[in-house]
Design an enzyme around this catalytic site. Structure first.
Site, mmCIF file in Angstrom:
data_model
loop_
_atom_site.group_PDB
_atom_site.id
_atom_site.type_symbol
_atom_site.label_atom_id
_atom_site.label_comp_id
_atom_site.label_asym_id
_atom_site.label_seq_id
_atom_site.Cartn_x
_atom_site.Cartn_y
_atom_site.Cartn_z
ATOM 1 N N ASP A 12 0.879 -1.162 0.000
ATOM 2 C CA ASP A 12 0.000 0.000 0.000
ATOM 3 C C ASP A 12 0.927 1.226 0.000
ATOM 4 O O ASP A 12 2.122 1.110 0.318
ATOM 5 C CB ASP A 12 -0.879 -0.024 1.256
ATOM 6 C CG ASP A 12 -1.694 1.238 1.408
ATOM 7 O OD1 ASP A 12 -2.341 1.655 0.431
ATOM 8 O OD2 ASP A 12 -1.690 1.817 2.514
ATOM 9 N N ASP A 14 -0.078 5.174 0.794
ATOM 10 C CA ASP A 14 -0.302 6.169 1.854
ATOM 11 C C ASP A 14 -0.233 5.507 3.225
ATOM 12 O O ASP A 14 -1.019 4.616 3.524
ATOM 13 C CB ASP A 14 -1.690 6.817 1.697
ATOM 14 C CG ASP A 14 -1.815 7.622 0.409
ATOM 15 O OD1 ASP A 14 -0.780 7.930 -0.212
ATOM 16 O OD2 ASP A 14 -2.950 7.942 0.021
ATOM 17 N N GLY A 61 -11.651 7.900 6.155
ATOM 18 C CA GLY A 61 -12.008 6.541 5.769
ATOM 19 C C GLY A 61 -13.137 6.434 4.760
ATOM 20 O O GLY A 61 -13.376 5.368 4.213
ATOM 21 N N SER A 139 -5.855 5.249 -4.132
ATOM 22 C CA SER A 139 -5.758 6.645 -4.537
ATOM 23 C C SER A 139 -5.409 6.761 -6.016
ATOM 24 O O SER A 139 -4.648 5.978 -6.554
ATOM 25 C CB SER A 139 -4.679 7.326 -3.699
ATOM 26 O OG SER A 139 -4.334 8.566 -4.266
ATOM 27 N N ASN A 141 -3.922 9.400 -6.906
ATOM 28 C CA ASN A 141 -2.724 10.246 -6.846
ATOM 29 C C ASN A 141 -1.456 9.431 -6.687
ATOM 30 O O ASN A 141 -0.374 9.991 -6.514
ATOM 31 C CB ASN A 141 -2.826 11.208 -5.660
ATOM 32 C CG ASN A 141 -4.039 12.109 -5.767
ATOM 33 O OD1 ASN A 141 -4.280 12.694 -6.810
ATOM 34 N ND2 ASN A 141 -4.813 12.191 -4.711
ATOM 35 N N ASP A 197 -1.488 -0.478 6.074
ATOM 36 C CA ASP A 197 -1.698 0.210 7.361
ATOM 37 C C ASP A 197 -3.174 0.386 7.686
ATOM 38 O O ASP A 197 -3.508 0.825 8.779
ATOM 39 C CB ASP A 197 -1.025 1.591 7.359
ATOM 40 C CG ASP A 197 -1.711 2.561 6.426
ATOM 41 O OD1 ASP A 197 -2.069 2.149 5.298
ATOM 42 O OD2 ASP A 197 -1.901 3.722 6.813
HETATM 43 MG MG MG Z 1 -2.731 3.246 3.590
#
Ligand code: MG
Length: 246
Positions: A12, A14, A61, A139, A141, A197
């Site tokens: 992942d 971010d 979230g 995302s 981004n 995370d």
């Molecule tokens: Mg994350």
């Protein structure tokens, strides 16, 4: 499966490779502060300043447009939903969501972002061992964050929100995006580790039959991540190198 035995690691982005959550929080604050300040005096809406509590209560979230909707509702502001193609100037839920994305990218360009040092150590170690790596992020981004943090050259396979939409892949907690990354790398899922995370991301790893699911506790809580299916929980990726896992 042990960390040293996997053939590929699916990360992942971010919160795992880059501390991007804080930039997202600031982008929301900038957006909603300007929305509240632009309301006329007689709007009847609650124009008290936007705070982090608004973020945790309404935005955190949730998918982007749903977050906009929840916050506006909490302040008694009624805007048309619009469509995802709305320009960032549009006074619609989707327009505001799109503007948040513009603000996020501006903050990223203005201030840059540095990868977590422990995560870079792990990437160096994996590269040295010839282990395949990929980024899997909801995302859109992702590529921008990877370029800004100097990590882009390390990943040939990036499955981001744009790829998921294009391929019709279901988002986390479904395992589709992680499974697709494994397929692109040509590694069976049972030979891959997933590093996440977020609770939803850990669930995706657990649901997909991956060989190892590593939870990174950046505040969610080790218990929550274990409960969601993490085999191992660390607070910094470098613990995987030091063997301090548990
Ligand atoms: Mg994350």
């Amino acid at each position: 499966m042990e960390w040293v035995d996997v053939d590929a690691v699916l990360f992942d982005l971010d919160g795992v490779l880059t501390p991007t959550a804080e930039v997202h929080m600031r982008a929301w604050k900038e957006l909603f502060t300007s929305v509240l300040e632009s309301l006329p005096d007689d709007s009847g809406a609650d124009r008290s300043p936007y705070t982090d509590q608004d973020y945790f209560r309404h935005v955190d979230g949730r998918p982007r447009y749903e977050g906009v909707e929840a916050f506006l509702r909490s302040r008694g502001i009624d805007l048309p939903h619009g469509t995802p193609d709305d320009p960032p100037e549009a006074q619609t839920v989707c327009g505001l969501g799109n503007r948040k994305n513009v603000v996020f990218n501006e903050l990223l360009d203005a201030e840059g972002i540095e990868a977590y040092p422990g995560s870079v150590r792990v990437l160096d170690d994996l590269a040295g061992r010839g282990t395949e790596v990929a980024v899997v992020t909801s995302s859109r981004n992702g590529p921008h964050v990877l370029r800004t943090s100097g990590l882009a050259d390390r990943f040939e396979v990036v499955v981001d929100g744009g790829v998921a939409a294009e391929k019709g892949l279901r988002g986390k907690p479904e395992p589709d995006t992680y499974a697709y990354a494994a397929e692109l790398l040509g590694v069976p899922v049972e030979r891959c580790a997933v590093v996440e995370d977020a609770e939803s991301g850990v669930r995706a790893g657990a649901a997909g039959g991956f060989g190892l699911v590593v939870g990174v506790d950046r505040g969610v809580g080790a218990d929550v991540l274990r409960e969601a299916g993490a085999d191992v929980v660390v607070t910094d990726l470098a613990e995987l190198l030091d063997g301090q896992t548990g």
